[in-house]
Motif scaffolding. Structure first.
Motif, PDB file in Angstrom:
ATOM      1  N   VAL A  27      10.500  21.930 -23.368  1.00 44.05           N
ATOM      2  CA  VAL A  27      10.235  20.492 -23.499  1.00 44.05           C
ATOM      3  C   VAL A  27      11.267  19.694 -22.707  1.00 44.05           C
ATOM      4  CG1 VAL A  27      10.147  18.552 -25.109  1.00 44.05           C
ATOM      5  CG2 VAL A  27       9.067  20.734 -25.716  1.00 44.05           C
ATOM      6  N   GLY A  28      12.535  20.063 -22.856  1.00 43.10           N
ATOM      7  CA  GLY A  28      13.581  19.380 -22.109  1.00 43.10           C
ATOM      8  C   GLY A  28      13.428  19.562 -20.607  1.00 43.10           C
ATOM      9  N   THR A  29      13.007  20.751 -20.194  1.00 40.07           N
ATOM     10  CA  THR A  29      12.789  21.013 -18.768  1.00 40.07           C
ATOM     11  C   THR A  29      11.713  20.101 -18.214  1.00 40.07           C
ATOM     12  OG1 THR A  29      13.476  23.324 -18.978  1.00 40.07           O
ATOM     13  CG2 THR A  29      12.080  22.772 -17.099  1.00 40.07           C
ATOM     14  N   GLN A  30      10.606  19.980 -18.935  1.00 41.93           N
ATOM     15  CA  GLN A  30       9.533  19.104 -18.477  1.00 41.93           C
ATOM     16  C   GLN A  30       9.925  17.626 -18.516  1.00 41.93           C
ATOM     17  OE1 GLN A  30       5.542  19.741 -17.659  1.00 41.93           O
ATOM     18  NE2 GLN A  30       7.212  20.579 -16.431  1.00 41.93           N
ATOM     19  N   GLN A  31      10.728  17.240 -19.489  1.00 43.62           N
ATOM     20  CA  GLN A  31      11.191  15.848 -19.539  1.00 43.62           C
ATOM     21  C   GLN A  31      12.067  15.529 -18.322  1.00 43.62           C
ATOM     22  OE1 GLN A  31      13.104  15.738 -23.386  1.00 43.62           O
ATOM     23  NE2 GLN A  31      11.255  14.997 -24.423  1.00 43.62           N
ATOM     24  N   ARG A  32      12.919  16.481 -17.945  1.00 38.98           N
ATOM     25  CA  ARG A  32      13.767  16.283 -16.765  1.00 38.98           C
ATOM     26  C   ARG A  32      12.925  16.166 -15.503  1.00 38.98           C
ATOM     27  NH1 ARG A  32      15.349  20.266 -13.738  1.00 38.98           N
ATOM     28  NH2 ARG A  32      15.207  21.807 -15.427  1.00 38.98           N
ATOM     29  N   VAL A  33      11.943  17.045 -15.356  1.00 38.17           N
ATOM     30  CA  VAL A  33      11.056  16.971 -14.192  1.00 38.17           C
ATOM     31  C   VAL A  33      10.326  15.629 -14.174  1.00 38.17           C
ATOM     32  CG1 VAL A  33       8.954  17.945 -13.167  1.00 38.17           C
ATOM     33  CG2 VAL A  33      10.755  19.467 -13.995  1.00 38.17           C
ATOM     34  N   PHE A  34       9.844  15.192 -15.330  1.00 40.40           N
ATOM     35  CA  PHE A  34       9.128  13.917 -15.436  1.00 40.40           C
ATOM     36  C   PHE A  34       9.999  12.757 -14.955  1.00 40.40           C
ATOM     37  CE2 PHE A  34       8.301  10.114 -18.021  1.00 40.40           C
ATOM     38  CZ  PHE A  34       6.982   9.872 -17.701  1.00 40.40           C
ATOM     39  N   ARG A  35      11.236  12.702 -15.443  1.00 41.69           N
ATOM     40  CA  ARG A  35      12.130  11.606 -15.055  1.00 41.69           C
ATOM     41  C   ARG A  35      12.410  11.619 -13.552  1.00 41.69           C
ATOM     42  NH1 ARG A  35      14.723  13.201 -19.944  1.00 41.69           N
ATOM     43  NH2 ARG A  35      16.252  14.413 -18.742  1.00 41.69           N
ATOM     44  N   GLN A  36      12.635  12.795 -12.994  1.00 34.07           N
ATOM     45  CA  GLN A  36      12.911  12.899 -11.565  1.00 34.07           C
ATOM     46  C   GLN A  36      11.732  12.425 -10.732  1.00 34.07           C
ATOM     47  OE1 GLN A  36      13.869  17.067 -11.345  1.00 34.07           O
ATOM     48  NE2 GLN A  36      16.053  16.763 -11.782  1.00 34.07           N
ATOM     49  N   LEU A  37      10.538  12.796 -11.135  1.00 36.79           N
ATOM     50  CA  LEU A  37       9.347  12.410 -10.385  1.00 36.79           C
ATOM     51  C   LEU A  37       9.149  10.897 -10.393  1.00 36.79           C
ATOM     52  CD1 LEU A  37       6.801  15.138 -11.596  1.00 36.79           C
ATOM     53  CD2 LEU A  37       7.983  15.053  -9.396  1.00 36.79           C
ATOM     54  N   ILE A  38       9.203  10.305 -11.575  1.00 37.39           N
ATOM     55  CA  ILE A  38       8.970   8.864 -11.693  1.00 37.39           C
ATOM     56  C   ILE A  38      10.038   8.082 -10.940  1.00 37.39           C
ATOM     57  CG2 ILE A  38       8.830   6.928 -13.310  1.00 37.39           C
ATOM     58  CD1 ILE A  38       6.386   8.790 -13.325  1.00 37.39           C
ATOM     59  N   SER A  39      11.282   8.515 -11.050  1.00 39.06           N
ATOM     60  CA  SER A  39      12.378   7.823 -10.383  1.00 39.06           C
ATOM     61  C   SER A  39      12.221   7.852  -8.863  1.00 39.06           C
ATOM     62  CB  SER A  39      13.715   8.457 -10.779  1.00 39.06           C
ATOM     63  OG  SER A  39      14.774   7.881 -10.058  1.00 39.06           O
ATOM     64  N   LYS A  40      11.868   9.004  -8.332  1.00 36.58           N
ATOM     65  CA  LYS A  40      11.811   9.128  -6.875  1.00 36.58           C
ATOM     66  C   LYS A  40      10.615   8.392  -6.282  1.00 36.58           C
ATOM     67  CE  LYS A  40      12.786  12.258  -3.146  1.00 36.58           C
ATOM     68  NZ  LYS A  40      13.397  13.555  -2.776  1.00 36.58           N
ATOM     69  N   ALA A  41       9.511   8.296  -7.017  1.00 40.69           N
ATOM     70  CA  ALA A  41       8.292   7.687  -6.474  1.00 40.69           C
ATOM     71  C   ALA A  41       8.129   6.223  -6.868  1.00 40.69           C
ATOM     72  CB  ALA A  41       7.078   8.479  -6.944  1.00 40.69           C
ATOM     73  N   ARG A  42       9.150   5.645  -7.496  1.00 37.93           N
ATOM     74  CA  ARG A  42       9.031   4.284  -8.037  1.00 37.93           C
ATOM     75  C   ARG A  42       8.662   3.258  -6.962  1.00 37.93           C
ATOM     76  NH1 ARG A  42      13.648   3.375 -11.908  1.00 37.93           N
ATOM     77  NH2 ARG A  42      12.231   4.627 -13.186  1.00 37.93           N
ATOM     78  N   ASN A  43       9.194   3.435  -5.761  1.00 43.97           N
ATOM     79  CA  ASN A  43       8.985   2.428  -4.711  1.00 43.97           C
ATOM     80  C   ASN A  43       7.899   2.809  -3.713  1.00 43.97           C
ATOM     81  OD1 ASN A  43      10.999   0.627  -5.675  1.00 43.97           O
ATOM     82  ND2 ASN A  43      12.564   1.992  -4.822  1.00 43.97           N
ATOM     83  N   THR A  44       7.111   3.819  -4.021  1.00 40.10           N
ATOM     84  CA  THR A  44       5.961   4.124  -3.173  1.00 40.10           C
ATOM     85  C   THR A  44       4.836   3.131  -3.451  1.00 40.10           C
ATOM     86  OG1 THR A  44       5.003   5.624  -4.816  1.00 40.10           O
ATOM     87  CG2 THR A  44       6.529   6.589  -3.183  1.00 40.10           C
ATOM     88  N   ALA A  45       3.839   3.135  -2.581  1.00 43.61           N
ATOM     89  CA  ALA A  45       2.695   2.243  -2.807  1.00 43.61           C
ATOM     90  C   ALA A  45       2.022   2.555  -4.138  1.00 43.61           C
ATOM     91  CB  ALA A  45       1.699   2.401  -1.655  1.00 43.61           C
ATOM     92  N   PHE A  46       1.859   3.837  -4.442  1.00 43.90           N
ATOM     93  CA  PHE A  46       1.238   4.217  -5.710  1.00 43.90           C
ATOM     94  C   PHE A  46       2.124   3.805  -6.878  1.00 43.90           C
ATOM     95  CE2 PHE A  46      -0.048   6.860  -9.222  1.00 43.90           C
ATOM     96  CZ  PHE A  46      -1.420   7.000  -9.067  1.00 43.90           C
ATOM     97  N   GLY A  47       3.421   3.991  -6.735  1.00 41.86           N
ATOM     98  CA  GLY A  47       4.349   3.626  -7.805  1.00 41.86           C
ATOM     99  C   GLY A  47       4.326   2.142  -8.103  1.00 41.86           C
ATOM    100  N   ARG A  48       4.254   1.333  -7.065  1.00 41.33           N
ATOM    101  CA  ARG A  48       4.189  -0.119  -7.283  1.00 41.33           C
ATOM    102  C   ARG A  48       2.849  -0.517  -7.889  1.00 41.33           C
ATOM    103  NH1 ARG A  48       6.539   0.065  -2.121  1.00 41.33           N
ATOM    104  NH2 ARG A  48       4.540  -0.479  -1.164  1.00 41.33           N
TER     105      ARG A  48
END
Length: 501
Positions: A27-48
């Protein structure tokens, strides 16, 4: 023992230890992956467009990012394909993996600099887990063959584009490339039958120790070897120790493949897709595939029976249960978000999380309300073949057969290409019917109520499936025939292919 074989053992131990660490906290592993993904893609067109700045939890993702397949996400994929940067993931993808589509025609799946290592290390780590679990590493000193698509790439929107297996071929580690067959010049041949002839010519004199590919196409290769030499594969390649496969359930092919080889060999199942390398068989003999939770992919699981319902639940890894059918949904460092992969899985272990691939969410047979899935027909066929030991199956599919008489019941049609047919075809068909009735209560109810009649078994002539796939331009490579369909398109194509034998 060769140098590669010797050095693989400490590396295998190291990789196995790394996997053990993240398995302790899935669960912790997936939570870490989730946070990394959202953080890195925040400023993409899809993220906005989808308010990634407001996403803190998987529940936020489910609220702001709907589940969509390739066709629904096509406006974003098309922008990537046109060369636009920062659409789904920062920058441009390193590659586009071209794969067969449905209503959209060809699909172009992005492979980014962040996601490519997942495809490479997944296959590598599957082999290293095998080495660690078994102590067998001799296969690394011989010739290794990966039946794949052409590694020749084109450019689309300035991005290198090709089949996934061909792209991955460019990233085979240098220390293995010297062992690899077929050669580049053979691998780029597009026509499968011509390519197969060249592969046979190159490999016949070689010391083949590992062979990898989709089972039906490997069977074609083995048949060609036996036809030319008159020998079983074990006599052609005495040190052939390991078969690596993926893409389809191996069980319907196992008996015939091993008979052609002349003895059992160890095997490893992989779960690769253009969208990501998802799982592999980490423990020999255990049918479960270890789900890769630390590979840049955040998984959501929708109960298969609720997939087409609005507001269907999207479960995370800590919420899944054993022996339930789930549709897979991915968000990943390839720039996929709430992406419906189309595959269904069933968990056979939760510590660690291991799955079996049970079918396709769209490849089910429910023309009459029975909702039969691929796993049910494959298990049924395997069970019935064990009771009819004379039978060998090359390939099969199941389709609805609607009665021409409105007052008469319809039925399923099993279209089977036998290498060796049953002595009693009627008894074989009755056993298929009984086996499926035990596995699927809806199907049983329809037969009990005389809404469906017992199935028809149609035996196809030799080569019908190959001719059908060739007619579609899908002979060889990673292409496969669907096990189930809700219409007669595949059945009619196979029937026509059988008639032109």
């Amino acid at each position: 023992m060769g140098l590669k074989s010797l050095l693989s053992r400490p590396l295998a131990a190291y990789v196995h230890h790394h996997y053990q660490q993240w398995q302790q906290d899935p669960v912790g592993t997936q939570q870490r992956v989730f946070r990394q993904l959202i953080s890195k893609a925040r400023n993409t067109a899809f993220g906005r467009d989808h308010s990634f700045a407001d996403i803190q939890t998987p529940a936020d993702l489910a609220r702001l990012v709907p589940v969509r397949d390739y066709e629904a996400l096509a406006p974003y994929f098309n922008r990537v394909k046109a060369g636009e940067a920062d659409v789904l993931w920062p920058g441009q993808p390193a590659y586009l993996a071209k794969t067969s589509g449905t209503t959209s025609g060809a699909k172009y799946i992005p492979l980014t600099a962040d996601s490519i290592p997942n495809h490479i290390s997944g296959a590598r780590d599957a082999l290293l887990h095998y080495v660690h679990r078994t102590g067998k590493s001799r296969f690394l000193d011989g010739k290794l063959m990966f039946l794949s698509g052409s590694p020749e790439l084109e450019k689309v929107g300035g991005i290198h584009t090709g089949r996934l297996s061909g792209i991955v071929n460019h990233h085979v580690p240098a220390y293995l490339r010297r062992n690899q067959l077929p050669t580049y010049s053979t691998n780029i041949i597009e026509d499968w039958e011509t390519k197969l002839d060249h592969i046979v010519e190159e490999t016949l004199p070689a010391d083949m120790t590992l062979i990898s590919g989709i089972p039906p196409w490997v069977q074609m290769y083995f048949d060609k070897l036996v036809q030319l030499t008159g020998k079983p594969v074990k006599d052609i390649f005495p040190r052939f120790d390991l078969f690596v496969y993926g893409g389809v359930n191996f069980e319907p092919y196992r008996a015939r493949l091993f008979e052609t080889i002349g003895r059992p060999v160890d095997s490893i199942e992989l779960f690769p897709a253009s969208e990501g390398f998802l799982a592999f068989q980490d423990e020999p003999g255990n049918p479960g595939l270890l789900l890769l939770l630390d590979a840049g992919i955040f998984y959501e699981f929708i109960p298969a029976g609720q997939f087409f319902e609005p507001d269907a639940p999207r479960l995370t890894i800590g919420e899944v249960a054993l022996d339930q059918q789930y549709a897979l949904v991915l968000s990943s460092n390839a720039g996929l978000w709430g992406y419906s992969l189309g595959d269904t899985v069933r968990f056979v272990s939760l510590a660690p999380h291991r799955v079996v691939v049970s079918g396709r969410i769209k490849h089910f047979l429910s023309a009459f309300g029975e909702h039969v899935i691929g796993e049910e027909v494959e298990q049924t066929l395997r069970e019935v073949m064990s009771r009819f030991p004379e039978v060998e199956v090359v390939e099969f599919t199941v389709a609805p057969l609607v009665s021409a008489d409105p007052a008469g019941p319809s039925r399923h049609e099993w279209l089977v290409e036998f290498a060796r047919p049953p002595h009693d075809a009627a008894a074989f068909a009755a056993a298929l019917d009984a086996g499926l009735r035990r596995r699927n209560t809806y199907y049983d109810d329809l037969l009990t109520g005389s809404i469906l009649a017992p199935p028809r078994l149609t035996s196809l002539p030799a080569g019908a499936f190959q001719r059908y796939m060739k007619s579609l331009g899908k002979l060889g490579g990673q292409n496969k025939v669907p096990r189930l369909s809700n219409d007669r398109q595949v059945a009619e194509g196979l029937t026509q292919a059988g008639e032109i034998a």
